[in-house]
Design an enzyme around this catalytic site. Structure first.
Site, PDB file in Angstrom:
ATOM      1  N   ARG A   1       6.400 -17.979   0.199  1.00  0.00           N
ATOM      2  CA  ARG A   1       4.862 -17.779   0.382  1.00  0.00           C
ATOM      3  C   ARG A   1       4.366 -16.538  -0.702  1.00  0.00           C
ATOM      4  O   ARG A   1       3.189 -16.550  -0.899  1.00  0.00           O
ATOM      5  CB  ARG A   1       4.806 -17.352   1.787  1.00  0.00           C
ATOM      6  CG  ARG A   1       5.039 -18.615   2.754  1.00  0.00           C
ATOM      7  CD  ARG A   1       4.991 -18.084   4.188  1.00  0.00           C
ATOM      8  NE  ARG A   1       3.741 -17.597   4.664  1.00  0.00           N
ATOM      9  CZ  ARG A   1       3.564 -16.946   5.951  1.00  0.00           C
ATOM     10  NH1 ARG A   1       4.708 -16.506   6.627  1.00  0.00           N
ATOM     11  NH2 ARG A   1       2.752 -16.407   6.178  1.00  0.00           N
TER      12      ARG A   1
ATOM     13  N   ILE B   1      -1.231 -11.391   6.036  1.00  0.00           N
ATOM     14  CA  ILE B   1      -0.179 -10.686   5.301  1.00  0.00           C
ATOM     15  C   ILE B   1      -0.614 -10.884   3.788  1.00  0.00           C
ATOM     16  O   ILE B   1      -0.057 -10.236   3.013  1.00  0.00           O
ATOM     17  CB  ILE B   1       1.165 -11.099   5.642  1.00  0.00           C
ATOM     18  CG1 ILE B   1       1.552 -12.518   5.396  1.00  0.00           C
ATOM     19  CG2 ILE B   1       1.459 -10.904   6.996  1.00  0.00           C
ATOM     20  CD1 ILE B   1       3.067 -12.933   5.320  1.00  0.00           C
TER      21      ILE B   1
ATOM     22  N   HIS C   1       0.026  -7.118  10.807  1.00  0.00           N
ATOM     23  CA  HIS C   1       1.231  -7.821  10.886  1.00  0.00           C
ATOM     24  C   HIS C   1       1.805  -7.834   9.535  1.00  0.00           C
ATOM     25  O   HIS C   1       2.660  -8.753   9.148  1.00  0.00           O
ATOM     26  CB  HIS C   1       0.686  -9.323  11.106  1.00  0.00           C
ATOM     27  CG  HIS C   1       0.360  -9.817  12.577  1.00  0.00           C
ATOM     28  ND1 HIS C   1      -0.172 -10.907  12.762  1.00  0.00           N
ATOM     29  CD2 HIS C   1       0.282  -8.968  13.591  1.00  0.00           C
ATOM     30  CE1 HIS C   1      -0.673 -10.818  14.106  1.00  0.00           C
ATOM     31  NE2 HIS C   1      -0.396  -9.590  14.514  1.00  0.00           N
TER      32      HIS C   1
END
Ligand code: BV8
Length: 243
Positions: A66, A102, A118
């Site tokens: 990611r 994020i 987060h």
């Protein structure tokens, strides 16, 4: 994170909660949609402290992929991120974004008053000294912490399920005084973010949901507008700026 007084000399009157839906049109997958991340991998296997203890290589690989994708040139802020940055530029000190995301697309668009509740994909955190470091590369788990030099203690700076979200004191303090609460691109499935609308209602704020479809908490919002974020967020910001 900068001090609250640097970003907001006065309490911000507009609180914006964002979720994965705002970044979907930038090429980042959501979580709970049919083509979302949790359709391909169980969150218990990659997004809990227990998963990391059991199989750190798997969890690191999940975030490495990611992190690489987030830095691909095709992933850029979309008109929804840009509209929120414009709102802050025109009303400095009046806006706070609490994001569950994020990614760094709010910052790339120009927003400054952002709390990443987060965590942040482009940071690593040392479990020995607690310091965070900007991190663009894969994490092997063997790196040395740039702050304390202890080896093998860096983990993604992510709040996993069962861990305490970041910046909650500041968020609740601002929610208790806000005049407008706007929730964008979130399904309302994850606590405590899903309950922010109730805090805002208690403060007497006007509450607005901007999403592709009604979320789990839709009935709690006074105003609801549905459609792609890249269209409905700029429209809503334009409306806010004329008031
Ligand atoms: C905690 C890691 C203790 C990062 C993530 C009751 C009270 C308190 C806690 C709990 C509770 N019940 C259960 C809990 C525990 C748990 C929880 O909520 N579990 C759920 C599953 C029931 N919560 C926690 O563990 C949290 N910590 O509670 O600490 C505490 C106790 C009391 C008070 C305070 C604290 C920690 C949660 C952190 C989890 N970390 N992931 C990562 O890998 O990315 S959560 C994960 O879900 C992501 O971070 C994500 O941001 C978050 C929320 O998801 P959404 O953003 O909403 O995404 P989703 O796919 O669901 O929805 C997208 C929406 O966008 C959809 O509605 C779709 O229609 C829309 N959309 C799509 N495309 C578009 C669009 N909208 C507009 N335009 C488009 N183009």
């Amino acid at each position: 994170m900068r001090g609250m007084r640097d970003l907001w000399p006065e309490a911000p009157s507009i609180v914006v909660l964002t979720g994965a839906g705002i970044s979907q049109e930038s090429g980042l997958a959501t979580f709970r949609d049919a083509d979302g991340i949790w359709a391909t991998v169980r969150l218990e296997e990659v997004a809990t402290p227990e998963a990391f203890a059991r199989d750190p290589a798997r969890v690191l690989a999940f975030y490495d992929a990611r992190r690489r994708h987030l830095q691909h040139p095709s992933v850029t802020p979309n008109p929804a991120h840009e509209a929120l940055a414009r709102l802050e530029a025109v009303r400095p000190g009046e806006v706070m974004i609490a994001t569950q995301n994020i990614d760094d697309l709010h910052e790339r668009a120009g927003s400054r008053a952002v709390i990443h509740m987060h965590g942040e994909l482009l940071k690593a955190r040392c479990t020995a000294c607690g310091n965070t470091t900007v991190w663009y590369d894969d994490l092997t788990g063997n790196e040395c912490c740039p702050s304390c030099a202890i080896e093998g203690q860096l983990r993604p700076h992510i709040v996993w399920f069962g861990e305490m979200p970041l910046g909650l004191d500041a968020i609740y303090q601002v929610l208790a005084q806000c005049k407008v609460f706007v929730s964008i691109g979130t399904s309302g499935s994850v606590e405590p973010a899903a309950s922010f609308v109730e805090e805002a209602r208690r403060a007497g704020a006007h509450t607005v949901e901007l999403n592709l479809e009604p979320s789990h908490c839709a009935s709690l919002f006074a105003e609801r507008i549905y459609g792609p974020a890249s269209r409905i967020v700029p429209d809503y910001v334009a409306k806010l700026l004329t008031e």
